[in-house]
Scaffold this motif. Structure first.
Motif, short mmCIF file in Angstrom:
data_model
loop_
_atom_site.label_atom_id
_atom_site.label_comp_id
_atom_site.label_asym_id
_atom_site.label_seq_id
_atom_site.Cartn_x
_atom_site.Cartn_y
_atom_site.Cartn_z
N ALA A 133 1.07 -1.03 0.24
CA ALA A 133 -0.09 -0.39 0.04
C ALA A 133 0.79 1.07 0.13
O ALA A 133 0.32 2.60 -0.51
N GLU A 134 1.84 1.03 0.87
CA GLU A 134 2.88 2.55 0.98
C GLU A 134 3.07 2.57 -0.20
O GLU A 134 3.72 3.88 -1.04
N ARG A 135 3.56 1.28 -1.22
CA ARG A 135 4.07 2.16 -2.66
C ARG A 135 2.88 1.80 -3.49
O ARG A 135 3.33 1.30 -5.32
N ASN A 136 2.39 1.97 -3.59
CA ASN A 136 0.47 1.81 -4.21
C ASN A 136 0.56 1.22 -5.28
O ASN A 136 0.67 1.53 -6.65
N ILE A 137 1.15 -0.04 -4.63
CA ILE A 137 1.16 -1.02 -5.31
C ILE A 137 -0.32 -1.90 -5.59
O ILE A 137 -0.61 -2.72 -4.39
N PRO A 138 -1.60 -2.45 -5.71
CA PRO A 138 -2.46 -2.90 -5.76
C PRO A 138 -2.45 -4.50 -5.98
O PRO A 138 -1.79 -4.45 -6.94
N VAL A 139 -2.42 -5.78 -4.89
CA VAL A 139 -2.40 -6.85 -4.49
C VAL A 139 -3.79 -7.20 -3.46
O VAL A 139 -3.76 -6.52 -2.78
N THR A 140 -3.60 -8.47 -4.18
CA THR A 140 -4.26 -8.91 -2.72
C THR A 140 -3.63 -10.04 -1.54
O THR A 140 -2.94 -10.93 -2.21
N VAL A 141 -3.65 -10.15 -0.48
CA VAL A 141 -2.38 -10.73 0.78
C VAL A 141 -3.43 -11.41 1.18
O VAL A 141 -5.06 -11.18 1.86
N GLU A 142 -3.17 -12.80 1.37
CA GLU A 142 -4.34 -13.58 2.04
C GLU A 142 -3.02 -14.62 2.90
O GLU A 142 -1.99 -14.21 2.81
N PHE A 143 -4.00 -15.08 4.27
CA PHE A 143 -3.48 -15.97 4.53
C PHE A 143 -2.87 -17.02 4.77
O PHE A 143 -3.69 -17.60 4.02
N SER A 144 -1.70 -17.08 5.09
CA SER A 144 -0.88 -18.57 4.46
C SER A 144 -1.45 -19.30 5.98
O SER A 144 -0.63 -18.69 6.75
N TRP A 145 -1.83 -20.10 6.18
CA TRP A 145 -1.66 -21.76 7.45
C TRP A 145 -0.41 -21.86 7.08
O TRP A 145 -0.48 -23.47 8.47
N GLY A 146 0.43 -22.19 6.30
CA GLY A 146 1.40 -23.18 6.72
C GLY A 146 2.14 -23.68 5.02
O GLY A 146 1.51 -23.34 4.14
N ALA A 147 2.66 -23.93 4.86
CA ALA A 147 3.46 -24.92 3.75
C ALA A 147 3.53 -23.79 2.55
O ALA A 147 2.97 -23.84 1.42
N THR A 148 3.58 -22.47 2.81
CA THR A 148 3.95 -21.60 1.83
C THR A 148 4.39 -21.40 0.62
O THR A 148 3.86 -21.40 -0.32
N GLU A 149 4.78 -22.17 0.96
CA GLU A 149 6.11 -22.50 -0.16
C GLU A 149 5.87 -22.94 -1.63
O GLU A 149 5.35 -22.32 -2.65
N ALA A 150 5.11 -23.87 -1.17
CA ALA A 150 4.14 -24.93 -2.02
C ALA A 150 2.54 -24.27 -2.39
O ALA A 150 2.44 -24.76 -4.03
N LYS A 151 2.03 -23.11 -2.15
CA LYS A 151 1.54 -22.01 -2.57
C LYS A 151 1.81 -21.99 -4.27
O LYS A 151 1.07 -21.61 -5.14
N VAL A 152 3.10 -21.48 -4.21
CA VAL A 152 3.46 -20.55 -5.15
C VAL A 152 3.75 -21.88 -6.31
O VAL A 152 3.47 -21.38 -7.49
N VAL A 153 4.51 -23.01 -5.70
CA VAL A 153 5.04 -23.96 -6.86
C VAL A 153 3.03 -24.16 -7.64
O VAL A 153 3.41 -24.47 -8.78
#
Length: 291
Positions: A133-153
């Motif tokens: 937000a401070e850089r005016n970049i619109p994104v959606t941020v979601e909470f990860s319950w773990g195994a975060t690396e696997a989500k992008v893979v």
């Protein structure tokens, strides 16, 4: 006793390292797997086990007076607390951890601005939202319950914000770090009411001084030896020390005693040189604190 300091020990990855640090600083902390209330050999202290993610809010509201947590979680919760000092230690190494922006190896993203309109998964939701937000970049941020690396893979998100010490897990999952977002170390935090209490402030400062002195002694040793007076200049020239080596004359002799503090890893290379210069009776001893 009316004067009791309520102290929060971080539960989880920092737990064992914190107990070890307190032991080196002079306190014995005992933790049972069946209790959230550690014992401590200080009648002026009462300890609780609290997850670092929640430490800031409990300190802020006064449930506990003071505690140790990563600066990342203090910033994540935007906790209104006083930071007394930082202490660089962690479960793997004596260096800060980094929260990094990570994408898959084949992603076209090269900088945060390239994530315009993207979905980012992380445990550090509040901080990540504020960062973009401070850089005016619109994104959606979601909470990860773990195994975060696997989500992008698996393509469940476009990027992740994840914590790392060495980056090895990120590389092992064929992921790429775009940039660092924040560096974090454990910090000693206190609520404002406790800091305004003279007795509690003095007690907290005592604890901070001894914990920092224990960290300062990490990897350091004392080295003591006898040497002929004629070799003093040569020996002190190669001998590292915090300030200058201590040199004292031996009774009724033209020999001296030389004492210094240096990194333990340097001892193996410096001792042969000292022997060649005429040093004798070299003694190496461990250090608990450097104040």
């Amino acid at each position: 006793m009316s004067n009791i300091l309520k102290f929060g020990i971080p539960k989880g990855s920092l737990e064992d390292a914190t107990v070890d640090l307190f032991k080196q600083a002079g306190w014995q902390v005992g933790i049972s797997s069946r209790s959230y209330f550690p014992t401590i050999d200080d009648e002026e202290m009462n300890c609780k086990l609290i997850r670092p993610q929640e430490m800031g809010k409990y300190v802020e509201r006064g449930t506990i007076d003071v505690g140790i947590a990563g600066r990342d979680w203090v910033r994540e919760n935007d906790s209104d607390v006083i930071e007394v000092c930082e202490m660089v230690y962690s479960k793997v190494s004596r260096r800060p951890v980094r929260w990094v922006l990570v994408v898959s190896q084949d992603s076209p993203v090269q900088k945060p601005e390239d994530l315009n309109g993207a979905t980012i998964s992380t445990e550090l939701v509040g901080f990540t939202k504020r960062y973009f937000a401070e850089r005016n970049i619109p994104v959606t941020v979601e909470f990860s319950w773990g195994a975060t690396e696997a989500k992008v893979v698996d393509g469940l998100c476009d990027a992740i914000v994840e914590v790392t010490e060495t980056g090895s897990t990120i590389r092992a999952n064929n992921l790429r770090i775009v940039c660092d977002l924040m560096e974090s170390v454990p910090v000693l935090i206190v609520n404002k009411a406790a800091w305004a209490d003279p007795w509690k402030q003095a007690k907290i400062q005592q604890i901070a001084t001894l914990l920092k002195s224990a960290l300062a002694a990490e990897g350091m040793v004392g080295l003591k030896m006898n040497a002929p007076n004629s070799a003093v200049d040569a020996i002190t020239h190669i001998l590292p020390s915090l300030n200058n080596p201590t040199v004292s004359h031996l009774y009724n002799s033209d020999w001296v005693s030389i004492e210094s503090i240096l990194p333990e890893k340097e001892v193996r290379s410096i001792v042969p040189k000292l022997l060649k210069m005429g040093a004798e009776g070299i003694v190496e001893y461990p250090l608990n604190k450097i104040i």
